[in-house]
Write a protein that holds these residues in place. Sequence first.
Motif, PDB file in Angstrom:
ATOM      1  N   ALA A  30      -0.671 118.903  40.553  1.00  0.00           N
ATOM      2  CA  ALA A  30       0.526 118.418  41.242  1.00  0.00           C
ATOM      3  C   ALA A  30       1.242 119.571  41.929  1.00  0.00           C
ATOM      4  CB  ALA A  30       1.457 117.741  40.233  1.00  0.00           C
ATOM      5  N   CYS A  31       2.175 119.203  42.796  1.00  0.00           N
ATOM      6  CA  CYS A  31       2.979 120.205  43.497  1.00  0.00           C
ATOM      7  C   CYS A  31       4.103 120.709  42.583  1.00  0.00           C
ATOM      8  CB  CYS A  31       3.567 119.583  44.757  1.00  0.00           C
ATOM      9  SG  CYS A  31       4.456 120.753  45.804  1.00  0.00           S
ATOM     10  N   CYS A  32       4.574 121.914  42.855  1.00  0.00           N
ATOM     11  CA  CYS A  32       5.724 122.458  42.097  1.00  0.00           C
ATOM     12  C   CYS A  32       7.004 121.687  42.383  1.00  0.00           C
ATOM     13  CB  CYS A  32       5.983 123.908  42.500  1.00  0.00           C
ATOM     14  SG  CYS A  32       4.609 124.996  42.186  1.00  0.00           S
ATOM     15  N   ASP A  33       7.008 120.900  43.437  1.00  0.00           N
ATOM     16  CA  ASP A  33       8.217 120.209  43.898  1.00  0.00           C
ATOM     17  C   ASP A  33       8.936 119.494  42.751  1.00  0.00           C
ATOM     18  OD1 ASP A  33       9.924 118.130  45.139  1.00  0.00           O
ATOM     19  OD2 ASP A  33       9.013 118.843  46.997  1.00  0.00           O
ATOM     20  N   SER A  34      10.245 119.749  42.628  1.00  0.00           N
ATOM     21  CA  SER A  34      11.030 119.209  41.508  1.00  0.00           C
ATOM     22  C   SER A  34      11.172 117.688  41.569  1.00  0.00           C
ATOM     23  CB  SER A  34      12.416 119.847  41.501  1.00  0.00           C
ATOM     24  OG  SER A  34      13.072 119.586  42.733  1.00  0.00           O
ATOM     25  N   GLY A  44      -0.753 114.364  45.547  1.00  0.00           N
ATOM     26  CA  GLY A  44       0.043 114.855  46.679  1.00  0.00           C
ATOM     27  C   GLY A  44       1.344 114.082  46.786  1.00  0.00           C
ATOM     28  N   HIS A  45       2.174 114.463  47.743  1.00  0.00           N
ATOM     29  CA  HIS A  45       3.437 113.732  47.899  1.00  0.00           C
ATOM     30  C   HIS A  45       3.991 113.886  49.310  1.00  0.00           C
ATOM     31  CE1 HIS A  45       6.388 117.145  47.814  1.00  0.00           C
ATOM     32  NE2 HIS A  45       5.342 117.763  47.319  1.00  0.00           N
ATOM     33  N   SER A  46       4.927 112.980  49.650  1.00  0.00           N
ATOM     34  CA  SER A  46       5.574 113.033  50.965  1.00  0.00           C
ATOM     35  C   SER A  46       6.618 114.144  50.990  1.00  0.00           C
ATOM     36  CB  SER A  46       6.244 111.683  51.265  1.00  0.00           C
ATOM     37  OG  SER A  46       7.330 111.481  50.379  1.00  0.00           O
ATOM     38  N   GLN A  47       7.011 114.540  52.190  1.00  0.00           N
ATOM     39  CA  GLN A  47       8.031 115.595  52.380  1.00  0.00           C
ATOM     40  C   GLN A  47       7.666 116.891  51.651  1.00  0.00           C
ATOM     41  OE1 GLN A  47       9.169 112.366  51.982  1.00  0.00           O
ATOM     42  NE2 GLN A  47      10.604 112.030  53.627  1.00  0.00           N
ATOM     43  N   CYS A  48       6.378 117.231  51.631  1.00  0.00           N
ATOM     44  CA  CYS A  48       5.941 118.436  50.909  1.00  0.00           C
ATOM     45  C   CYS A  48       6.276 119.686  51.737  1.00  0.00           C
ATOM     46  CB  CYS A  48       4.438 118.368  50.636  1.00  0.00           C
ATOM     47  SG  CYS A  48       3.839 119.803  49.706  1.00  0.00           S
ATOM     48  N   GLY A  49       7.070 120.571  51.155  1.00  0.00           N
ATOM     49  CA  GLY A  49       7.493 121.777  51.871  1.00  0.00           C
ATOM     50  C   GLY A  49       6.332 122.721  52.178  1.00  0.00           C
TER      51      GLY A  49
HETATM   52 ZN    ZN Z   1       4.884 119.681  47.685  1.00  0.00          ZN
END
Ligand code: ZN
Length: 208
Positions: free
Chosen positions: A42-46, A103-108
Motif C-alpha cells: 500500500a501507499c504511505c498515504d495517511s 493503489g489509490h486516487s489522488q496519489c501524490g
Molecule cells: Zn499514494
Amino acid sequence: MNIIDQLIAGYHRFRDGYYKENRERLVELAHSGQSPKVGVIACCDSRVDPAVITDSTTGDLFVIRNVANLVPPCEGEGVWHGTSAALEFAVCGLEVEHLIVLGHSQCGGIRSLIENQETQQENKFIASWMSIASEARERAYKDFHTVDQQAQACELDAIQISLRNLKTFPWILDRMQQNKLQLHGWHYNIVSGDLLRLDPDTGNFVPL
Ligand SMILES: [Zn+2]
C-alpha cells in the motif's frame, strides 16, 4: 491538546478498550507468532489504511507501505531493498497466500511522476523511486491530455507494473505456479470510497 497528547490519549483508550477486550487473542498471537494469509503493498498515504478499508484486525494483514505502492523488479544490485526484504519475509517466511497491490486516487507519488519532478533536487529520492513506473507515465502522456486524467491512468497502470514486477521474484513465481500464491490489483478511490479490482482476464478494473 497538541497532536502528540492526542495520540497518547488515543493510546490510553486503546489500552483500556481494544487491548483489554482482545487481550487473550493478542497474547496468543504474541506466543504463536503472526500468520496473516494476506500481504498488502500500500501507499504511505495517511488516507489509505488497508486495515481500515478492509475492516481487518490485528494479525490479519502483513502490510508493506511505500511511496505510491510500487514494487521494484527483483534485482541483485544495491543493498537497501526495503520493499523486497518485506516481500521476501511475507512470501518465504510467513507464506502468505495472497498479495494485493493497493493503489489509490489522488496519489501524490503518482502526481509527482506525471508532473515530471525529477529535476527538482528536493524530490531526488522520490523521483528515483517513482522511475519504477516511468513507462506508465509515457503511456498516460500519449493517451490523455489533462493532468488529472493522466494521473488516474497512471495510478491504474502502475498497479499492473507492480504486479508484473512481483513475478520477477523467483520465489513468488514458484509459489504462483504451485497455486500457493495469488496476486491481486486493487484501486481505492479516497473520495467515493469505491474499490476496484483488476480483472486479470480483461486487464480492466471493475468495481468490487
Ligand atoms: Zn499514494
